[in-house]
Design a protein around this motif. Structure first.
Motif, PDB file in Angstrom:
ATOM      1  N   PRO A  20       0.831  -1.203   0.000  1.00 33.32           N
ATOM      2  CA  PRO A  20       0.000   0.000   0.000  1.00 33.32           C
ATOM      3  C   PRO A  20       0.865   1.253   0.000  1.00 33.32           C
ATOM      4  O   PRO A  20       1.910   1.291   0.645  1.00 33.32           O
ATOM      5  CB  PRO A  20      -0.796  -0.118   1.313  1.00 33.32           C
ATOM      6  N   LEU A  21       0.409   2.276  -0.735  1.00 34.89           N
ATOM      7  CA  LEU A  21       1.146   3.522  -0.785  1.00 34.89           C
ATOM      8  C   LEU A  21       1.248   4.126   0.601  1.00 34.89           C
ATOM      9  O   LEU A  21       0.280   4.153   1.358  1.00 34.89           O
ATOM     10  CB  LEU A  21       0.453   4.518  -1.730  1.00 34.89           C
ATOM     11  N   GLY A  22       2.424   4.604   0.935  1.00 38.42           N
ATOM     12  CA  GLY A  22       2.607   5.253   2.228  1.00 38.42           C
ATOM     13  C   GLY A  22       2.920   4.295   3.362  1.00 38.42           C
ATOM     14  O   GLY A  22       3.163   4.716   4.480  1.00 38.42           O
ATOM     15  N   GLU A  63      14.211   3.718   6.717  1.00 41.09           N
ATOM     16  CA  GLU A  63      12.963   4.300   6.240  1.00 41.09           C
ATOM     17  C   GLU A  63      12.314   5.037   7.404  1.00 41.09           C
ATOM     18  O   GLU A  63      11.997   4.444   8.436  1.00 41.09           O
ATOM     19  CB  GLU A  63      12.021   3.232   5.695  1.00 41.09           C
ATOM     20  N   ILE A  64      12.182   6.341   7.235  1.00 39.97           N
ATOM     21  CA  ILE A  64      11.546   7.182   8.242  1.00 39.97           C
ATOM     22  C   ILE A  64      10.104   7.389   7.794  1.00 39.97           C
ATOM     23  O   ILE A  64       9.839   8.041   6.790  1.00 39.97           O
ATOM     24  CB  ILE A  64      12.248   8.551   8.364  1.00 39.97           C
ATOM     25  N   PHE A  65       9.167   6.810   8.534  1.00 39.46           N
ATOM     26  CA  PHE A  65       7.754   6.879   8.177  1.00 39.46           C
ATOM     27  C   PHE A  65       7.025   7.769   9.177  1.00 39.46           C
ATOM     28  O   PHE A  65       7.003   7.479  10.374  1.00 39.46           O
ATOM     29  CB  PHE A  65       7.144   5.472   8.171  1.00 39.46           C
ATOM     30  N   VAL A  66       6.493   8.884   8.686  1.00 43.84           N
ATOM     31  CA  VAL A  66       5.755   9.816   9.537  1.00 43.84           C
ATOM     32  C   VAL A  66       4.269   9.650   9.239  1.00 43.84           C
ATOM     33  O   VAL A  66       3.803   9.945   8.136  1.00 43.84           O
ATOM     34  CB  VAL A  66       6.198  11.273   9.294  1.00 43.84           C
ATOM     35  N   TRP A  67       3.520   9.161  10.218  1.00 39.41           N
ATOM     36  CA  TRP A  67       2.102   8.853  10.051  1.00 39.41           C
ATOM     37  C   TRP A  67       1.328  10.087   9.588  1.00 39.41           C
ATOM     38  O   TRP A  67       1.432  11.159  10.172  1.00 39.41           O
ATOM     39  CB  TRP A  67       1.549   8.333  11.375  1.00 39.41           C
ATOM     40  N   ARG A  68       0.562   9.904   8.498  1.00 36.79           N
ATOM     41  CA  ARG A  68      -0.296  10.940   7.918  1.00 36.79           C
ATOM     42  C   ARG A  68       0.485  12.143   7.373  1.00 36.79           C
ATOM     43  O   ARG A  68      -0.088  13.205   7.169  1.00 36.79           O
ATOM     44  CB  ARG A  68      -1.345  11.409   8.938  1.00 36.79           C
ATOM     45  N   ASN A  69       1.772  11.965   7.179  1.00 39.27           N
ATOM     46  CA  ASN A  69       2.599  13.024   6.592  1.00 39.27           C
ATOM     47  C   ASN A  69       3.540  12.419   5.553  1.00 39.27           C
ATOM     48  O   ASN A  69       4.748  12.315   5.774  1.00 39.27           O
ATOM     49  CB  ASN A  69       3.405  13.756   7.678  1.00 39.27           C
ATOM     50  N   PRO A  70       2.981  11.998   4.408  1.00 41.29           N
ATOM     51  CA  PRO A  70       3.820  11.340   3.399  1.00 41.29           C
ATOM     52  C   PRO A  70       4.949  12.224   2.881  1.00 41.29           C
ATOM     53  O   PRO A  70       5.997  11.713   2.487  1.00 41.29           O
ATOM     54  CB  PRO A  70       2.828  10.991   2.281  1.00 41.29           C
ATOM     55  N   VAL A 129      10.670   4.123  12.536  1.00 39.52           N
ATOM     56  CA  VAL A 129      11.951   3.975  11.844  1.00 39.52           C
ATOM     57  C   VAL A 129      12.203   2.498  11.588  1.00 39.52           C
ATOM     58  O   VAL A 129      12.163   1.680  12.510  1.00 39.52           O
ATOM     59  CB  VAL A 129      13.113   4.573  12.660  1.00 39.52           C
ATOM     60  N   ILE A 130      12.435   2.163  10.322  1.00 38.42           N
ATOM     61  CA  ILE A 130      12.701   0.777   9.933  1.00 38.42           C
ATOM     62  C   ILE A 130      14.065   0.710   9.262  1.00 38.42           C
ATOM     63  O   ILE A 130      14.369   1.508   8.371  1.00 38.42           O
ATOM     64  CB  ILE A 130      11.625   0.258   8.971  1.00 38.42           C
ATOM     65  N   VAL A 131      14.896  -0.225   9.713  1.00 33.04           N
ATOM     66  CA  VAL A 131      16.188  -0.454   9.064  1.00 33.04           C
ATOM     67  C   VAL A 131      15.938  -1.383   7.888  1.00 33.04           C
ATOM     68  O   VAL A 131      15.744  -2.586   8.055  1.00 33.04           O
ATOM     69  CB  VAL A 131      17.207  -1.073  10.039  1.00 33.04           C
ATOM     70  N   THR A 132      15.890  -0.811   6.680  1.00 30.71           N
ATOM     71  CA  THR A 132      15.581  -1.624   5.499  1.00 30.71           C
ATOM     72  C   THR A 132      16.809  -2.364   4.979  1.00 30.71           C
ATOM     73  O   THR A 132      16.695  -3.457   4.434  1.00 30.71           O
ATOM     74  CB  THR A 132      14.992  -0.754   4.372  1.00 30.71           C
TER      75      THR A 132
END
Length: 199
Positions: free
Chosen positions: A21-23, A45-52, A103-106
């Motif tokens: 899924p996107l985001g 990968e720095i994922f900020v919820w609701r702030n793509p 934060v995910i270490v890809t």
């Protein structure tokens, strides 16, 4: 149009593509443990919820820092993914109301994520760490014990809270007799030392 889309879907399935899924943050090929320490060369990968617009994939630079939108030159090295996520949240709080960061270490690629196997083994080397890795995995990956290995005097050198400690492991009992009690779990940064037989 629908038939064209169906054909496209079948083509992607034929090549084994995974639909994400996107985001949504991507999962790493070899997930790291919660206590994994981020190091230079890792990809995050720095994922900020609701702030793509603020979500980004970044490498950890040789100076141990990362740069993301709105947050420049933040120290990442030596932190766990959770610790870094909390630090990014604090920095973003100046611009975003109640930010939620993951934060995910890809790509775990730093020396912090390696297992080093040295001494009397066929191919001494540094191995990329993966979740669930054990002493036996490491020994098999380097080709097994050497001819003059004193396997039952082997030990794992592990850094904990800035101090080093040695954990004894009887490799001969593990490899030759199947003593699985010796198949200790490894952690990122461990060094497996296999000494030489005393003549």
């Amino acid at each position: 149009m629908l038939s064209a889309l169906a054909g496209l879907t079948q083509t992607h399935c034929a090549f084994g593509a995974q639909v994400v899924p996107l985001g949504a943050p991507a999962a790493p090929a070899h997930p790291v443990t919660a206590d994994y320490l981020i190091g230079p060369g890792d990809t995050l990968e720095i994922f900020v919820w609701r702030n793509p617009d603020l979500s980004i994939t970044v490498p950890v630079r040789p100076d141990g820092k990362i740069s993301t939108p709105l947050v420049e030159d933040m120290v990442a090295v030596g932190k766990t993914p959770t610790e870094l996520a909390r630090d990014v949240e604090k920095a973003l709080a100046l611009y975003v109301k109640s930010p939620q960061v993951n934060v995910i270490v890809t790509v775990p690629a730093s020396v912090f994520s390696e297992i080093k196997v040295i001494g009397q083994v066929l191919h001494p080397q540094a191995l990329p760490y993966r979740d669930g890795m054990t002493v036996l995995d490491a020994v098999l990956a380097v080709g097994g014990l050497g001819q003059f290995a004193a396997g039952n005097r082997a030990h794992v050198v592990r850094s904990e809270n800035g101090k080093q400690r040695e954990i004894k492991v009887r490799l001969d009992a593990l490899v030759n007799n199947g003593d699985m009690a010796q198949n200790l779990p490894l952690r990122p940064g461990d060094v497996l030392v296999v000494p030489q037989t005393r003549f």
